[in-house]
Scaffold this active site. Structure first.
Site, short mmCIF file in Angstrom:
data_model
loop_
_atom_site.label_atom_id
_atom_site.label_comp_id
_atom_site.label_asym_id
_atom_site.label_seq_id
_atom_site.Cartn_x
_atom_site.Cartn_y
_atom_site.Cartn_z
N THR B 145 49.45 53.14 55.09
CA THR B 145 50.13 53.81 56.35
C THR B 145 49.10 54.69 57.28
O THR B 145 48.40 55.34 56.73
CB THR B 145 51.06 54.72 55.52
OG1 THR B 145 51.84 53.96 54.75
CG2 THR B 145 52.13 55.64 56.49
N GLY B 184 48.43 58.42 48.62
CA GLY B 184 48.12 59.35 47.36
C GLY B 184 46.74 59.58 46.69
O GLY B 184 46.15 58.40 46.88
N GLU B 427 57.27 51.54 49.94
CA GLU B 427 57.53 50.09 49.69
C GLU B 427 58.41 49.56 50.63
O GLU B 427 59.11 48.49 49.99
CB GLU B 427 57.59 49.86 48.24
CG GLU B 427 56.58 50.37 47.31
CD GLU B 427 55.35 49.48 47.16
OE1 GLU B 427 55.52 48.38 47.90
OE2 GLU B 427 54.33 50.07 47.19
#
Lengths: 668, 668
Positions: B145, B184, B427
């Site tokens: 992303t 993350g 997702e």
């Protein structure tokens, strides 16, 4: 915030609007003069160097949030006094810009403690407490809710037992569930409190009354004997407020500390009932009407953020190889956001209507004629629930419409949600409110059935249910309103019939009611929905704006109404009121309305006139410089103060060695 | 947590259940042996003195949350290795109990970084990086992303330009929007990363590929030259994770750092395409299926909390003067909570079905036959969206059903919400997912129309639309499933017709599609809903449980189906499929099902078998000692460490003097 040029997509949106957003701003905030005042006060707060000095809220821990809110709100109160601003709305504009979405530790002091003394205290009590309260010598809160008791006031357990020997009340929290829990500012800020308690005289319960109780020493701020109190701990939001708990053990207060303007306890313990039990009705109605406006404010801000961002954000090429489209051009995005934009307007207009109506009938009220107030009371209970449900759910939809970035506090959206969602619970839990509306509707149902002349708020419930919809391809406002009226009237009738049938089958009225609360809620919601649609339509039709502006508002209003039908279709077609062809007309119309509104949505959110500082959002900035702002936000995250955190040496390095040893062992 | 006797209301609920909840637990978690293992591992984590030593999460600030998560997850990984637990499900049980709803800073390291190297790395790459990664010498994440780019992967802007002279790739973030944002563990934890970037060779774009990039020095953990990275700042939740940003400026990596199991770049810059573009399809399907189960887990926990609390909480006397009722006895409360309980079961069974089916066809997949996988791929995109939308909205409904206390972190509900709501975005953004389902449905529509034999997942879309519903007062499962099949088939047909009509009126296929995404989404949702209803019915019908248990599960399943019809009524009656009488039967049935389920709801949430430590909720405790727990929670709030906060002397005292002066001045 940095000064950057306006993003070209947003600039183009604004240039392409077909109406003058300033006219809409005027309509929303009561004319150009009020708009000017609102801007002046907001800017004064925004430009204030002291208020600007606060660290961004999301970078503060809970204690800092409380700390900051405390000095900010002391400062704001002082500043407003200095400026000589006394009008509550004007004070609110300043405060909302100076501390946006920050629940003041003094909110119950100014919003409930002082007004309750003003309205329910005797002359003596007012003279004694009000000057101290206004100078913050007394900081008070209003303790009604208990750990085990919310909306059902009669169930409160705290007791105030009169002792004629000493002419004192003895206050007690006899059980764990009786502990006061949730009152704002109770935990750490307040030094006194209005406690709602069961009055007991000579063993007899005389109902719920308010008692002034000192909690903390006026000098040291230490808790007084018999008083156990503190903060209730961290919450979803409201980190700035020390919502508190309070446990009272044999706390004695003088007889003069019961608020005695209406009910009284004489020295010998004689109890004198209040002359009118409905005193205080008016305030409750007004507070609930103001929650409607408040909900509108929350949803409006979320719409500003989500719609501006959707005009800037580009995602997925529309045709292969082409440029990526503004996500606001996706019909699915429009279908989510544009009806919410319409909802924000609907709720603004409805809240304003209810507040204005209250003021209009206030002379009637003072003369003791509560007829119109009773009607408004039922309506406002429902509107409070209807608006908080729709608006807070709408804020979350706006957040989700911003994709991943909506989840960051940089978007401002999570804070809006947690700030507004308590509205579903406070001032009357929403499900209970809806059932109050239902109770009102069932009470007047015999009159509806008879075809009696009714108050204008409910007249339409007597509509002829055998009539079919007049809807044509023109989709007039009149036919839209009639559709809502029909649906409400039908659902009211069905709820009434169900209760009658259950009673006829042998159930008691109470059991029949209990077995019907779901359909009763449907009826109540349909009634509220009709009220909002009609108010929206009336406001827009009568708005003093030019033709371009009115055209846009009519599209917005129709979108609200048509979307509501399509989303609740079953209720409109179950009895064949709308034909399949009419449904198809409305579904097609909905797509058309989305497309028609499209060029004006950015101007319509601009019209809400929220400064960037109030939105506090990288995504909702007026200049649309979303990505630069996100980058700045990330860089300023406190976790980035050090390039390498201490946790590296503390946890990661040892873990590496540990695992390597294991690996080595495994290889042997 | 303190040990108290079980609240008598809860004890009575359990005693009154008509079935054995243990049988349902077995059904949910794959048999008694797995239940035993699950309990063993959860207890091991819960009893662990090191893990128990952590401060309650809500009392920690952001830095502490990250700090705690870091050591906890290092400890958990080490502990699981020590215990020799390798099965991912078993590791998950331990981790979920040891760090419930805490997004690990290593989650992308173990969940994406290592698996991607395993699947997409060459043998050499695996041998080089995997041992280091498993020993935490390399801590990696997966950076896909970007700030301006999410679900539309082809739009990613990060570039990896091959330099044949040095045999290196040069990585760059050419724009602000190209910056990696959100991965993350990227901000502070990771020292390396798989970067997804546009491969450019000799000026030609060769599409998106994965590159191994070292970010930080292996010894000092300092950022390497050309690497700018950090935490993206505080979010709605996920405070334990350092979701990060990454800006690359001329970062050179050796040619060997591109993951080259499939696509390859030779030394001279020759690009070799992968043999099969659909590689990796399977993992995506499996991940999405597991999100269905994951959503079920979130909603199930919320239901445990809200339903236990509703059995304990009493509010409002039912008949005047009587005792206050358990709020679970209110029909409005049942109407909100029981269908959500049914939804949690529905999603568990659906997630499990999808995972099992995937495993069932995995040999087909390995043999290169992707037919069933393609079907499952479309279904799972939709189920992921359908389940995350319903489950996360359901968690909020559970929270609101707990009134004011639901807003406190003591309830555990806000944390559940913020932990699970990102599932709507990650997702694959939900709206995009639904349109993928729609695309699949429109692709097979010509076959549906022809009446061709179709895959079992879509066969029912060919149902005869002129048939009316077989629904009678019996309300059989068969007629319920048929109602869903009919609605889905009709909406698919309507969407297809709308697109055809728009094309006939002169629009391009693409424009017709864009003008129809709302109806396409309706069709896709109806399709997913049918899948869930059918899976629920099949699972329950085939469940190996005794009759008492099966009876309860059938009530639950019917409730899910009937409630779904009543809540989406328009779609079932618009074409007259259900008659007004049948609608009335279903509405009556719904009220009956709520009443029928009532005695078993506590046992049904007990069956989810979540220990108190996992729920982390004062309201959802197994012993129902809600109020004692709330009191303990409040007392332990860090704001109560001092009876009088420093803020009193700092802000309140000065404010009092200030205001008094003003008051005095005003009086002169």
């Amino acid at each position: 915030m940095s000064v950057w040029t306006v993003n070209s997509d947003l600039a183009r949106e604004r240039a392409g609007a077909t109406f003058d957003s300033e006219q809409v701003t005027s309509l929303l905030y009561g004319g150009p003069e009020n708009v000017r005042k609102r801007r002046y006060l907001q800017n004064a707060a925004i430009q204030d160097p002291v208020l600007r000095s606060a660290k961004p809220w999301a970078f503060q821990d809970r204690a800092e949030q409380y700390d900051t809110a405390l000095w900010k709100h002391v400062y704001i109160m002082k500043k407003l006094d200095d400026m000589g601003i006394t009008d509550p709305q004007e004070r609110a504009y300043y405060q909302q810009a100076g501390a946006p979405q920050e629940y003041s530790p003094f909110s119950l002091h100014t919003g409930m403690f002082i007004p309750s003394i003003e309205k329910q205290g005797t002359q003596d009590q007012q003279e004694k407490w009000l000057p101290l309260a206004r100078s913050l010598k007394l900081i008070g809160t209003y303790a009604q809710t208990e750990m085990g008791h919310g909306t059902f006031i009669r169930g409160l357990e705290t007791t105030a037992t009169y002792d004629p020997a000493t002419r004192e009340f003895v206050l007690n929290s006899p059980t764990v569930t009786s502990m006061k829990y949730w009152p704002g500012g109770l935990g750490k800020t307040s030094n006194c409190c209005l406690v709602m308690a069961q009055l007991i005289i000579k063993g007899k319960r005389e109902g719920i009354h308010l008692f002034f109780v000192q909690l903390r020493d006026m000098e040291t701020h230490k808790l007084l004997p018999g008083v156990e109190s503190g903060d209730i701990g961290p919450k979803f939001g409201f980190g700035t407020n020390d919502n508190g708990y309070l446990k009272l053990t044999d706390v004695r207060i003088p007889r003069e500390n019961m608020l005695m303007r209406y009910a009284k306890v004489l020295e010998d313990g004689t109890y004198i009932q209040p002359a009118n039990q409905k005193i205080g009705y008016g305030t409750m109605v007004f507070v609930r009407a103001s929650i409607v406006t408040n909900s509108a404010r929350g949803l409006a801000q979320a719409c500003v953020i989500a719609i501006r961002y959707s005009a800037v954000r580009r995602q997925t090429e529309v045709s292969p190889g082409g440029s990526e489209a503004q996500i606001i051009d996706y019909q699915t995005q429009q279908y989510k956001l544009f009806p919410l934009l319409a909802t924000a307007y609907a709720m603004y207009f409805t809240g304003k209507y209810a507040e204005d109506y209250y003021n209009e009938i206030s002379s009637e009220i003072e003369a003791g004629n509560l007829d119109s107030l009773n009607q408004l009371h039922a309506v406002c209970a429902g509107l409070k629930a209807f608006s908080t449900w729709d608006c807070t759910a709408g804020i979350e939809t706006c957040r989700l419409c911003c994709g991943g970035h909506g989840y960051s506090h940089a978007s401002g959206l999570p804070k809006l949600y947690v700030f507004y969602t308590p509205g579903c619970t406070y001032e009357g839990e929403n499900n209970v409110m809806m059932l109050q509306v239902a109770r009102f509707l069932m009470k007047i149902y015999p009159d509806i059935k008879k075809g009696a002349m009714l108050h204008k708020f409910v007249q339409h419930l007597g509509v002829d249910l055998s009539q079919k919809s007049c809807m044509t391809e023109e989709v007039t406002i009149d036919c839209l309103v009639k559709a809502y009226e029909h649906r409400a009237a039908r659902l009211v009738k069905e709820a009434a019939s169900q209760i009658e049938n259950l009673q006829r089958s042998g159930k008691s009225r109470q059991s029949a009611w209990n077995a019907s609360t779901v359909v009763l809620t449907w009826a109540a919601k349909a009634y509220c929905h009709t009220f909002v649609v009609r108010t929206f339509c009336d406001t827009v039709s009568n708005a003093d704006v030019d033709k371009h502006t009115k055209d846009v508002l009519i599209v917005l209003c129709k979108l609200y109404a048509v979307h509501g039908i399509v989303e609740n279709l079953g209720e409109f077609i179950q009895d064949g009121f709308l034909s399949p062809r009419q449904v198809s007309i409305l579904q097609t119309k909905l797509a058309e309305l989305l497309a028609e509104l499209r060029p004006n949505v950015v101007a319509l959110v601009d019209a809400f006139d929220y400064p960037d500082r109030v939105l506090d959002s990288c995504l909702g900035r007026y200049d649309g410089q979303v990505y630069k702002a996100l980058y700045e936000y990330a860089k300023s995250s406190p976790l980035n103060d050090k390039e390498v955190l201490d946790t590296y040496e503390k946890y990661i390095k040892p873990a590496q060695t540990l695992h390597m040893e294991q690996d080595l062992r495994a290889r042997l």
